[in-house]
Design an enzyme around this catalytic site. Structure first.
Site, PDB file in Angstrom:
ATOM      1  N   CYS A   1       1.019  -1.238  -0.127  1.00 50.38           N
ATOM      2  CA  CYS A   1       0.173   0.016   0.285  1.00 50.38           C
ATOM      3  C   CYS A   1       0.612   0.844  -0.490  1.00 50.38           C
ATOM      4  CB  CYS A   1      -0.869   0.071   1.068  1.00 50.38           C
ATOM      5  SG  CYS A   1      -1.993  -1.461   1.373  1.00 50.38           S
TER       6      CYS A   1
ATOM      7  N   HIS B   1      -3.525   7.417   2.770  1.00 49.86           N
ATOM      8  CA  HIS B   1      -3.589   6.252   2.116  1.00 49.86           C
ATOM      9  C   HIS B   1      -5.278   5.989   2.217  1.00 49.86           C
ATOM     10  CE1 HIS B   1      -3.675   1.750   0.729  1.00 49.86           C
ATOM     11  NE2 HIS B   1      -3.669   1.289   2.746  1.00 49.86           N
TER      12      HIS B   1
ATOM     13  N   ASN C   1     -10.426  -0.132  -0.186  1.00 48.15           N
ATOM     14  CA  ASN C   1      -8.820   0.063   0.078  1.00 48.15           C
ATOM     15  C   ASN C   1      -8.167  -0.845  -1.458  1.00 48.15           C
ATOM     16  OD1 ASN C   1      -5.683  -0.376   0.295  1.00 48.15           O
ATOM     17  ND2 ASN C   1      -5.594  -1.039   2.139  1.00 48.15           N
TER      18      ASN C   1
END
Length: 323
Positions: free
Chosen positions: A114, A250, A280
Site C-alpha cells: 500500500c 492512504h 482500499n
C-alpha cells in the site's frame, strides 16, 4: 541548482463494476452496518477479466498526461507500483509503455504494497533531481479482488481495484521556486512482515496466494508510523501543521484517516477521503484520491499537499508536494 520535480498532471481509472456492501453480504458472512462501522467503506470497484493492472494503469497514465498537457513523447520512464502484476515478467510498467506507444526510455515495477506509490514517487523524484530523466509517469495499479480470501470476512470486504497516476516533469527551481516535490521519506521494517502479507507467489506455488492481515496490529502500527512520517516531512522542510493545505492519505480505514487529520489539526473538508467509495486500492489509493480532488477543484495550484501511506512489509512513507 538541481532540477525539481513538478507534479504536472493526475489521472485515475476505476473498473466499471461497483459492488456495494449489501451485494457482498449475499455471499460473505457480513453486513453493511458491520463494514461501515469498522472501516467507513460503503462500496468498492471490482475489475472485469480484461481490466488488469496494465490495462487500468494505461488508462490512468493517459489521463495524467492529458491533465499535464503532455504526450507519450514526454515520457522518459514509467515506474509502476503494484502487488498484483499481470505477469512475473515483463514488468507491468512495460506493458503500459507498449500500450502508450512509447519506444524509448525505461520502466519497471516496484513492490511496496500500500506504500508503493509513495515509494515510486520517491524514486522518480530522485531520478529527476539527478538529471537522469525529465518526464516520469508514476503509477499505482492494483487488482486486489484476485488475491482475496472470500472465506475471511475480516479482509475480503476491505479492498477494491483501480489505478491512479501522476506525471512528474523536471523544472529548474530558479524558474519556479514554489512548485514541486519538496521532499519524500520512505521506511520499512521487515520484522513486521508477518502482520500483513500475501501467502504465496510464483516461488511458493503450494500456497493459496491470499492476502492475510492482523488488522489490530496493522492499525496500531499505522497510527504511530504515519504520524512519525508526517512529522519527519514537516521537519525536513521547516514547516508546521498549520502550513498544510491538504492531507491525501492512504485510503485504508476511515478511523486511521480521521486520526491523522485530527493530529494535523485539519478540518475534515481538508482531508481527502475516498475509502467510502473505493475501499482500499493499495498502491492506487493515494493517486486516485489526489486525482479526484484535483479534478473536482478542491486541490488547486499553489496548495501544499501532504501524501502518506503504510502497507505490508511493513512499508511506509510520506511526501510533501506544492502543486
Amino acid at each position: 541548482m538541481p532540477l525539481r520535480s513538478i507534479l504536472a498532471g493526475c489521472g485515475g481509472y476505476l473498473p466499471q463494476r461497483v459492488v456495494s456492501n449489501d451485494e457482498l453480504s449475499r455471499t460473505v458472512d457480513t453486513s453493511d452496518e458491520w463494514i461501515r462501522e469498522r472501516t467507513g467503506i460503503k462500496q468498492r470497484h471490482f475489475a472485469a477479466s480484461h481490466e488488469t493492472a496494465a490495462f487500468m494503469g494505461a488508462k490512468a497514465a493517459r489521463a495524467a498526461l492529458a491533465d499535464a498537457g503532455a504526450t507519450a513523447a514526454d515520457v522518459d520512464a514509467i515506474i509502476l507500483a503494484t502487488s498484483t502484476p499481470d505477469q512475473a515478467f515483463p514488468a507491468t510498467a512495460l506493458r503500459v509503455q507498449a500500450e502508450l506507444g512509447i519506444n524509448r526510455g525505461f520502466g519497471f515495477d516496484l513492490s511496496a504494497a500500500c506504500a508503493g506509490f509513495i515509494y515510486a514517487l520517491s524514486v522518480a523524484d530522485g531520478l529527476i533531481r539527478a538529471g537522469q530523466v525529465r518526464g516520469v509517469l508514476v503509477i499505482g495499479s492494483e487488482v486486489y479482488s484476485r488475491i482475496l480470501n472470500w472465506q475471511d470476512r475480516g479482509t475480503c470486504v476491505l479492498f477494491g481495484d483501480g489505478a491512479g497516476a501522476v506525471f512528474l516533469r523536471a523544472s529548474d527551481p530558479r524558474d519556479d521556486d514554489r512548485r514541486g516535490v519538496l521532499s519524500t521519506h520512505i521506511h520499512a521494517q521487515g520484522s513486521l512482515g508477518g502482520i500483513l502479507y500475501v501467502d504465496g507467489a510464483v516461488g511458493q506455488p503450494d500456497r493459496p496466494g491470499h492476502l492475510v492481515m492482523n488488522g489490530r496490529e496493522v492499525f496500531r502500527h499505522a497510527v504511530t508510523r504515519l504520524a512519525e512520517a508526517v512529522d519527519e516531512a514537516l521537519a525536513a522542510n521547516g514547516l508546521a501543521y498549520a502550513d498544510i493545505d491538504w492531507l491525501v492519505p492512504h485510503q485504508a480505514n476511515s478511523r486511521i484517516i480521521n486520526a491523522m487529520g485530527k493530529k494535523l489539526g485539519l478540518p475534515s473538508e481538508r482531508v481527502v477521503m475516498t475509502v467510502d467509495r473505493h475501499a482500499n486500492t493499495s498502491a492506487a489509493s493515494v493517486p486516485l484520491a489526489l486525482a479526484e480532488a484535483r479534478a473536482d477543484g478542491r486541490i488547486r495550484g499553489g496548495d501544499l499537499v501532504l501524501l502518506e501511506a503504510l502497507g505490508g512489509g511493513l512499508t511506509w512513507g510520506s511526501a510533501l508536494v506544492r502543486l
